[in-house]
Design an enzyme around this catalytic site. Structure first.
Site, short mmCIF file in Angstrom:
data_model
loop_
_atom_site.label_atom_id
_atom_site.label_comp_id
_atom_site.label_asym_id
_atom_site.label_seq_id
_atom_site.Cartn_x
_atom_site.Cartn_y
_atom_site.Cartn_z
N GLY A 113 9.56 -24.47 19.10
CA GLY A 113 8.18 -24.63 19.53
C GLY A 113 7.50 -25.80 18.87
O GLY A 113 6.73 -26.53 19.51
N GLU A 331 4.92 -14.14 13.61
CA GLU A 331 6.32 -14.42 13.33
C GLU A 331 6.95 -13.37 12.43
O GLU A 331 8.18 -13.25 12.36
CB GLU A 331 6.46 -15.80 12.70
CG GLU A 331 5.80 -15.93 11.35
CD GLU A 331 5.43 -17.37 11.02
OE1 GLU A 331 5.94 -17.87 10.00
OE2 GLU A 331 4.64 -17.97 11.76
#
Length: 445
Positions: A113, A331
């Site tokens: 990302g 995350e």
């Protein structure tokens, strides 16, 4: 459900007793990739000390080299510099931005990302066409907001109307910049990507977010702090508005902190086994989201102590479930979900709807894999609800997602015969994970 690949399955080792380990972690991926972009767009050379050398950071380094920057690796074993791609363990990267960014170039972002969101603005500053593509699943990750924002700031981008990879940025050697509004509720990286290159825009940048709250706010704070360290003038005093003045960045030395998010599974092992784990080098102050582990694990019943040797987590005879809003630290969700499946009570993890657009749909993946081992997990509109049940062994699919590997490893501490599929995908952020995991478990007994 993805196909099982037995030849690549890794049987997660069961802990034979409480662990008692000291763990050293490589550098932060988030800080490493930000430092690489800032170094490649600065005037003068930079040194990046103790970086993470993994697939994601190597993809960033290769991309910047394709645009004309000189990125050299200095191996831990000696002072000699070698081209990117040498050893996994490095003690520093040397970055010389060169005279100008240039194309034509073809860039592979993999499934990273940070690379897919940070590189398009850099490519817009280059002189020449820059073709950008990545892994198959990367073509499903949200890119439309940042591409539209770049167009509004003066960039020319050919994406066939898809708002996704692959696309070509037709660089003209600079970008007008100015004011732009976007919805960054899918990822804070959409804003960070614009901010990191904004000092090079002719008019600088004012970016406004309109929409649901931006997730992973600590990562935006990291971007702002690192920009300021590189010499940029950044105003983030107004909520959901960031202003960066035009002006050059300075080459500098960057010392990368250990990756605190990658500490989650190691510290979690202390809870699962009733043992003790110390992660060395834990900073007293940091913008890394992983620092939230101190409070989250304490809420689950761990004894947490930050001292001169690092962060130490001690477990006991059991641990509680967790009720938490993880919007800022999404995350950490896979490892926390694995811990929740082994806890003494139910857990409710919310604020993480955006994880459906990460390396995989992490919410659906966690529910499928926990339940596939006999667990009781269900999706909420913005998260997960997990009720502990006795688990059994089986294949734990990873969906090419490094965090899923780590979740499977945590479950395997307490559940025999958990076979983690395609463990090599963990190379995205921690290439020698299995070796580090096994070394920690040699202390159990």
């Amino acid at each position: 459900m993805p196909l099982s690949q037995p030849e690549r399955d890794w049987v997660a080792p069961v802990a034979r007793g409480p662990v008692d380990a000291a763990v050293t972690l490589p550098g932060s991926k988030s800080m490493t990739n930000r430092a690489l972009v800032l170094a490649a767009t600065a005037s003068g050379s930079s040194r990046i000390g103790r970086p993470l050398a993994s697939r994601d950071t190597r993809l960033m380094a290769h991309a910047l080299r394709a645009l004309g920057a000189d990125v050299l690796e200095v191996e831990a074993a000696g002072p000699e510099a070698e081209a990117v791609g040498a050893a996994e363990e490095v003690r520093g990267w040397l970055v010389d931005p060169g005279e100008r960014l240039r194309g034509p170039a073809e860039i592979d972002v993999g499934l990273a990302g940070t690379v897919m969101r940070f590189l398009p603005p850099v490519a817009a500053l280059a002189d020449g066409d820059v073709a950008i593509d990545g892994d198959p699943y990367a073509r499903r990750r949200p890119m439309g907001p940042i591409l539209d924002a770049l167009r509004a700031l003066g960039a020319e981008i050919d994406d066939g109307g898809r708002g996704a990879l692959p696309f070509t940025v037709r660089g003209r050697g600079g970008l007008r910049g100015g004011t732009v509004t976007l919805d960054a509720s899918a990822s804070s990286q959409l804003i960070s990507g614009l901010l990191l290159s904004a000092p090079r825009f002719e008019q600088g940048l004012e970016v406004r977010h309109e929409g649901p709250p931006v997730p992973s706010a600590p990562h935006l704070a990291m971007t702002v702090a690192m920009l300021r360290e590189a010499g940029a003038t950044v105003d983030d005093s107004e909520p959901d508005v960031w202003r960066v003045a035009p002006g050059g960045l300075k080459g500098r030395d960057w010392d990368i902190e250990p990756d605190l998010s990658n500490a989650a599974q190691f510290l979690g092992a202390a809870l699962v086994t009733g043992g003790r784990v110390t992660v060395g080098g834990w900073p007293a102050e940091t913008t890394q989201p992983g620092d939230a582990l101190r409070d989250l694990l304490a809420e689950m019943g761990a004894e947490v102590d930050l001292g001169p040797d690092g962060l130490t987590v001690r477990g006991g005879s059991g641990f509680r479930g967790l009720t938490a809003d993880l919007r800022d630290v999404g995350e950490l969700t896979p490892v926390l979900a694995a811990l929740a499946a082994l806890a003494d009570g139910p857990s409710r993890l919310t604020g993480i709807a955006h994880l459906r657009g990460h390396e995989t749909d992490r919410l659906a993946a966690l529910v499928a894999e926990i339940n596939g081992l006999g667990g009781d997990a269900r999706e909420l509109p913005d998260g997960l609800e997990i009720r502990p049940r006795p688990l059994r062994g089986g294949v734990f699919h990873t969906y090419d997602d490094h965090r899923m590997v780590m979740a499977g490893a945590v479950l395997g501490l307490a559940v025999p015969d958990v076979r983690v599929e395609n463990v090599g995908t963990v190379g995205k952020t921690l290439p020698d994970f299995t070796e580090r995991w096994s070394a920690m478990l040699t202390t159990a007994g």
